[in-house]
Design a protein around this motif. Structure first.
Motif, mmCIF file in Angstrom:
data_model
loop_
_atom_site.group_PDB
_atom_site.id
_atom_site.type_symbol
_atom_site.label_atom_id
_atom_site.label_comp_id
_atom_site.label_asym_id
_atom_site.label_seq_id
_atom_site.Cartn_x
_atom_site.Cartn_y
_atom_site.Cartn_z
ATOM 1 N N UNK A 8 0.833 -1.208 0.000
ATOM 2 C CA UNK A 8 0.000 0.000 0.000
ATOM 3 C C UNK A 8 0.862 1.251 0.000
ATOM 4 N N UNK A 9 0.595 2.126 -0.970
ATOM 5 C CA UNK A 9 1.142 3.479 -0.947
ATOM 6 C C UNK A 9 -0.017 4.415 -0.629
ATOM 7 N N UNK A 10 -0.095 4.899 0.604
ATOM 8 C CA UNK A 10 -1.223 5.770 0.944
ATOM 9 C C UNK A 10 -1.095 7.133 0.257
ATOM 10 N N UNK A 11 -2.084 7.961 0.476
ATOM 11 C CA UNK A 11 -2.068 9.332 -0.046
ATOM 12 C C UNK A 11 -0.810 10.070 0.428
ATOM 13 N N UNK A 12 -0.239 10.896 -0.456
ATOM 14 C CA UNK A 12 0.907 11.724 -0.061
ATOM 15 C C UNK A 12 0.521 12.576 1.152
ATOM 16 N N UNK A 13 1.338 12.500 2.176
ATOM 17 C CA UNK A 13 1.039 13.283 3.378
ATOM 18 C C UNK A 13 0.225 12.536 4.414
ATOM 19 N N UNK A 14 -0.202 11.301 4.114
ATOM 20 C CA UNK A 14 -1.044 10.561 5.063
ATOM 21 C C UNK A 14 -0.225 10.060 6.249
ATOM 22 N N UNK A 15 0.982 9.516 5.964
ATOM 23 C CA UNK A 15 1.824 8.949 7.015
ATOM 24 C C UNK A 15 3.120 9.751 7.134
ATOM 25 N N UNK A 16 3.565 9.900 8.360
ATOM 26 C CA UNK A 16 4.820 10.629 8.580
ATOM 27 C C UNK A 16 6.002 9.870 7.989
ATOM 28 N N UNK A 17 6.917 10.650 7.394
ATOM 29 C CA UNK A 17 8.132 10.058 6.843
ATOM 30 C C UNK A 17 9.351 10.366 7.709
ATOM 31 N N UNK A 18 9.127 10.940 8.883
ATOM 32 C CA UNK A 18 10.287 11.356 9.688
ATOM 33 C C UNK A 18 11.169 10.163 10.024
ATOM 34 N N UNK A 19 12.456 10.340 9.788
ATOM 35 C CA UNK A 19 13.387 9.248 10.047
ATOM 36 C C UNK A 19 13.504 8.265 8.896
ATOM 37 N N UNK A 20 12.720 8.490 7.835
ATOM 38 C CA UNK A 20 12.908 7.737 6.591
ATOM 39 C C UNK A 20 13.653 8.680 5.657
ATOM 40 N N UNK A 21 14.841 8.302 5.237
ATOM 41 C CA UNK A 21 15.675 9.236 4.491
ATOM 42 C C UNK A 21 15.002 9.614 3.176
#
Lengths: 60, 467
Positions: free
Chosen positions: B187-200
């Motif tokens: 699953x690729x959710x909507x852009x901005x749905x899940x935090x990417x902090x700590x994912x480079x």
């Protein structure tokens, strides 16, 4: 554009941003720029108006 | 066994998290040598986390909905105490991460146990996980073939049964492509749905994170656990918790069939699942959106520019330490005329407007997922539609347009690839309007119900332990 013209662009732009490009890297750089140029040619044909702006904050 | 069943067994003390995690660690030790999914196995950490889950249960505390479930993490996400290599040699000099990425923190809080970090294309710039520094990740369905990328280690680990769940990132298709090639759910959710902090980051305009699983129910549980507000991610849009478990019933959903662009550029066996899914969902409305190819071209240019800008300090100092498969593309990306990038961002906005019209005619779009089954490792060129195209970048031909405008999209595996005339995994892509992940889960549930969607079994000869 010819490979030589693309290479001239690459050399000039790389110098402008302080990015060394070694001779063994240049064929791949030229190939990469050709792919990018083909993509650019595709988007160049999209009829945009002056009202078509890039969303300053992207919201899907 | 579903993760719900595993969690239930652990909660009921029919087994322990420690036993489940020991079994996963032993399985990884026995079988990953042949697949190369993991670049680091975090055995000490996993044992401590599993013991904490068991202690919570013994103390009568709620261990969480993923209690004791082994989790693999793309080595793009920070794991405390481990170097986040992002598939690179360059970051072997980097300090170990000080804390877990936000997504990992949430999954940990839900009880999941981190068993290792997984292989990927260098800096997420690729669709094949043929990493020159770490070696290629091999497809569990045929180890001579690629697993796809860039989250290939995560997808292959799930497909092989080394772990039930994993997380990855998707900038242009890096969750959906390897999920499709390995025959699992992604699953690729909507852009901005899940935090990417700590994912480079790779190309921040397009970077998403998301889960992999071997069943739709498992995928729902992991996606639910990954939802959480993080003010520190500038791209995240605050949303209420949106449950997706157990959603079922098309209940009047309008299903569209992607046409035009989406009927070209792929081999028949990879496109056939679209018609099968459309038939199972009773869909007859064909939709051929405008500006798809242009949207994909815009994504390519912005990705090149953003990726090159991000890595320019190292490109200046030590370009030859990059993977040969990424180096020259990053260098070229640093040299693009500004006009191309601005034009690309304006065309991207125009494509987003065109795409919004898709969802005036339907609620969920059924689109192809991949242009072909997993190619043999090392394949540079491949034939489609009578033309020879570069095999690796073309893998994103159907995924890239949707991530470029942030639409939620799901990789749905076909339970029996033979129904599409394929002998390796194939699937379809479901796409919805922004924030409508729930509709993806509903349509996917109907495909499961119809017997079409599910993970094809990995052939027994590839499951056996290393000789």
């Amino acid at each position: 554009m010819s490979d030589a013209e693309i290479e001239a662009h690459a050399r000039a732009t790389a110098a402008l941003i302080g990015l060394p490009i070694a001779p063994h890297q240049m064929p791949g750089v030229i190939a990469g720029l050709k792919v990018a140029a083909a993509a650019a040619a595709l988007i160049e044909r999209v009829p945009l108006t002056e009202a078509d702006e890039a969303a300053p904050v992207f919201r899907p | 066994m579903s993760i719900a069943a595993t969690v239930a067994a652990i909660r009921a003390r029919r087994t322990t998290a420690s036993a489940v995690v020991e079994a996963a660690l032993a399985d990884i030790a026995a079988r990953d040598g042949a697949l190369n999914c993991f670049t680091a196995v975090t055995a000490d950490r996993a044992r401590a986390e599993a013991a904490a889950v068991d202690a919570a249960i013994a103390a009568g505390r709620d261990p969480g909905p993923l209690a004791g479930v082994p989790l693999a993490v793309k080595n793009l996400f920070d794991l405390e105490g481990l170097r986040t290599l992002a598939g690179s040699k360059i970051r072997r000099d980097a300090p170990a991460a000080a804390q877990d990425a936000f997504a990992v923190q949430l999954l940990r809080a839900a009880g999941a146990v981190v068993v290792g970090a997984t292989n990927m294309d260098e800096f997420a710039f690729g669709f094949s996980t043929e990493n020159s520094h770490e070696g290629p990740t091999r497809n569990p369905h045929d180890p001579a073939r690629i697993a796809g990328g860039s989250s290939g280690g995560s997808a292959a680990a799930v497909a092989a049964g080394l772990v039930p769940i994993a997380i990855g990132s998707d900038t242009n298709g890096s969750i959906r492509v390897p999920a499709g090639l390995c025959g699992i759910w992604g699953l690729k959710p909507t852009y901005g749905r899940l935090s990417r902090r700590g994912a480079h980051l790779f190309a921040g305009s397009f970077d998403h994170v998301g889960p992999f699983a071997r069943s739709l129910d498992d995928l729902a549980l992991v996606y639910e656990a990954m939802q959480g507000e993080d003010p520190a991610d500038p791209a995240q849009v605050p949303r209420e918790f949106e449950p997706v478990s157990g959603l079922a019933g098309l209940g009047g959903l309008r299903i569209g069939i992607a046409a035009g662009y989406f009927e070209r550029g792929g081999q028949p066996e990879a496109l056939a699942p679209v018609a099968l899914a459309a038939q199972a969902l009773g869909a007859t409305t064909r939709i051929a959106p405008d500006l798809v190819a242009e949207g994909r071209a815009a994504a390519l240019l912005v990705t090149l520019a953003e990726g090159a800008n991000l890595h320019l300090p190292n490109l200046r100092l030590r370009a030859d330490d990059f993977d040969p498969l990424t180096r020259d593309r990053f260098l070229a990306g640093a040299l693009l005329p500004a006009h191309w990038i601005t034009q690309a961002q304006r065309v991207r906005a125009a494509w987003a407007r065109a795409a919004s019209r898709i969802f005036e005619a339907c609620d969920v779009l059924v689109a192809p997922l991949l242009p072909y089954v997993a190619p043999p490792i090392g394949t540079a060129m491949i034939e489609v539609d009578g033309a020879t195209v570069p095999a690796r970048p073309h893998l994103g031909v159907y995924t890239q347009p949707f991530s470029a405008i942030g639409l939620p999209a799901m990789a749905v595996p076909l339970a029996d690839p033979a129904r599409a005339g394929a002998s390796l995994p194939v699937g379809v892509q479901l796409v919805a309007a922004p924030w409508r992940e729930d509709l993806l889960f509903r349509a996917a549930a109907a495909l499961v119900e119809a017997g079409l969607a599910g993970c094809p079994p990995v052939a027994a000869q590839h499951v056996k332990e290393n000789a």
